[in-house]
Design an enzyme around this catalytic site. Sequence first.
Site, PDB file in Angstrom:
ATOM      1  NE  ARG A 129      16.879  44.099  10.479  1.00 58.54           N
ATOM      2  CZ  ARG A 129      16.551  44.917   9.485  1.00 58.54           C
ATOM      3  NH1 ARG A 129      15.457  45.646   9.561  1.00 58.54           N
ATOM      4  NH2 ARG A 129      17.310  44.992   8.407  1.00 58.54           N
TER       5      ARG A 129
ATOM      6  CD  GLU B 249      10.665  40.232  10.437  1.00 56.82           C
ATOM      7  OE1 GLU B 249      10.758  41.164  11.232  1.00 56.82           O
ATOM      8  OE2 GLU B 249      11.168  40.245   9.299  1.00 56.82           O
TER       9      GLU B 249
ATOM     10  CG  HIS C 235      10.618  43.422   7.647  1.00 53.39           C
ATOM     11  ND1 HIS C 235      11.638  42.765   8.271  1.00 53.39           N
ATOM     12  CD2 HIS C 235      11.123  44.645   7.303  1.00 53.39           C
ATOM     13  CE1 HIS C 235      12.726  43.532   8.293  1.00 53.39           C
ATOM     14  NE2 HIS C 235      12.421  44.683   7.713  1.00 53.39           N
TER      15      HIS C 235
END
Length: 322
Positions: free
Chosen positions: A236, A265, A283
């Site tokens: 992450r 993000e 991602h």
Amino acid sequence: MKKVLVTRKIPEVAVELLKQHFEVEYDGDDRQMSKEELVERVRGKDAVLCLLTDPIDKEVLDAAHGCRIFANYAVGYNNIDVEHATRKGILVTNTPGVLDNATADLAWALLFAAARRIAEGDRYVRDRKFDSWKATLLLGRDVTGKTLGVVGGGRIGTNFAKKARGFDMKILYTGRSRSEDFEKETGGTFVSKEELLRESDFVSLHVPLNPETKHYISDAELDMMKDTSVLINTARGPVVDEKALVRALREGKIWAAGLDVFENEPLIEEELYDMKNVVLLPHIGSATIETREEMGLIAARNIVSVLSGERPQTCVNKEVLK
Ligand code: NAP
Ligand code: GLV
Ligand code: GLV
């Protein structure tokens, strides 16, 4: 008929399964709902299939009065206030296991892309710069025989490390606990965080985001790493202090990075866009056709089970089941 909300576009097979049992509210749009819309649309639902882009906080959970389950379309569940869900007796489920291969494979793709300058080379050819073989063109770093440092010896970390065998790598791992499975499957050695950072040529992150892992890699850690090393993040974004990483890449404190995830993000530290020694992906760790269907089916089956009074296949807050 029980009512289910699917917050955003997912593979059709999963929606079809839900439609066999429930009244399904599904736009099929691939856009993130605003917080207001989310709060509005969870009202009166028996189950919600949500994505990692949906912040499922207290407000959303409180609006979902009477809802039995939030089935997250991801293995990570840091987007959900699990404690509050538990207090409200709402089950939270995730999609562990089915995405281990896809995500570990992508970590390897990033590792090689960064070590061997694949993305840079692709851009070079497309820019019509390839005019001759050159002895010192796009020199990278050896992978075979080097030391691999795995942070987080869980499902994906173990899968990733196992795949290093063909490259004759020495495997180190660290985390909050030793794992017999990891050691049996990979032959890896448990070391301290500091030792791993100092010794590894490649450091790959596989921990979930939680209060202890936020900024797990920051200035001090990047200082400890070899100036020839490569950092891979498919975990992450906030596990890495992105500003510190930019500094380290700029100053040559590490050699390169491969990133699938970002601290804020989809926003990215502006400087990263222009850096050659970093490979950037949007991602897509688990993004294979097969894996994304499996993830959808697990989430949908969890909803079917829970709304039929059965136990879900996977669950994050088992306390609620007692
Ligand atoms: P997992 O099986 O739960 O493994 C996580 C590992 O991290 C475990 O070894 C765990 O140790 C360790 N850990 C947890 N908290 C820690 C802490 N505070 N300090 C040090 N180590 C800690 O999870 P997984 O299925 O492998 O998934 C890992 C993460 O990958 C997910 O949470 C998700 O965020 C990310 N992911 C990203 C993508 C992508 O698209 N890029 C795809 C899938 C997953 P314990 O055994 O002690 O708990
Ligand atoms: C993806 O990032 C996941 O957590 O499944
Ligand atoms: C390179 O192409 C070589 O033959 O060494």
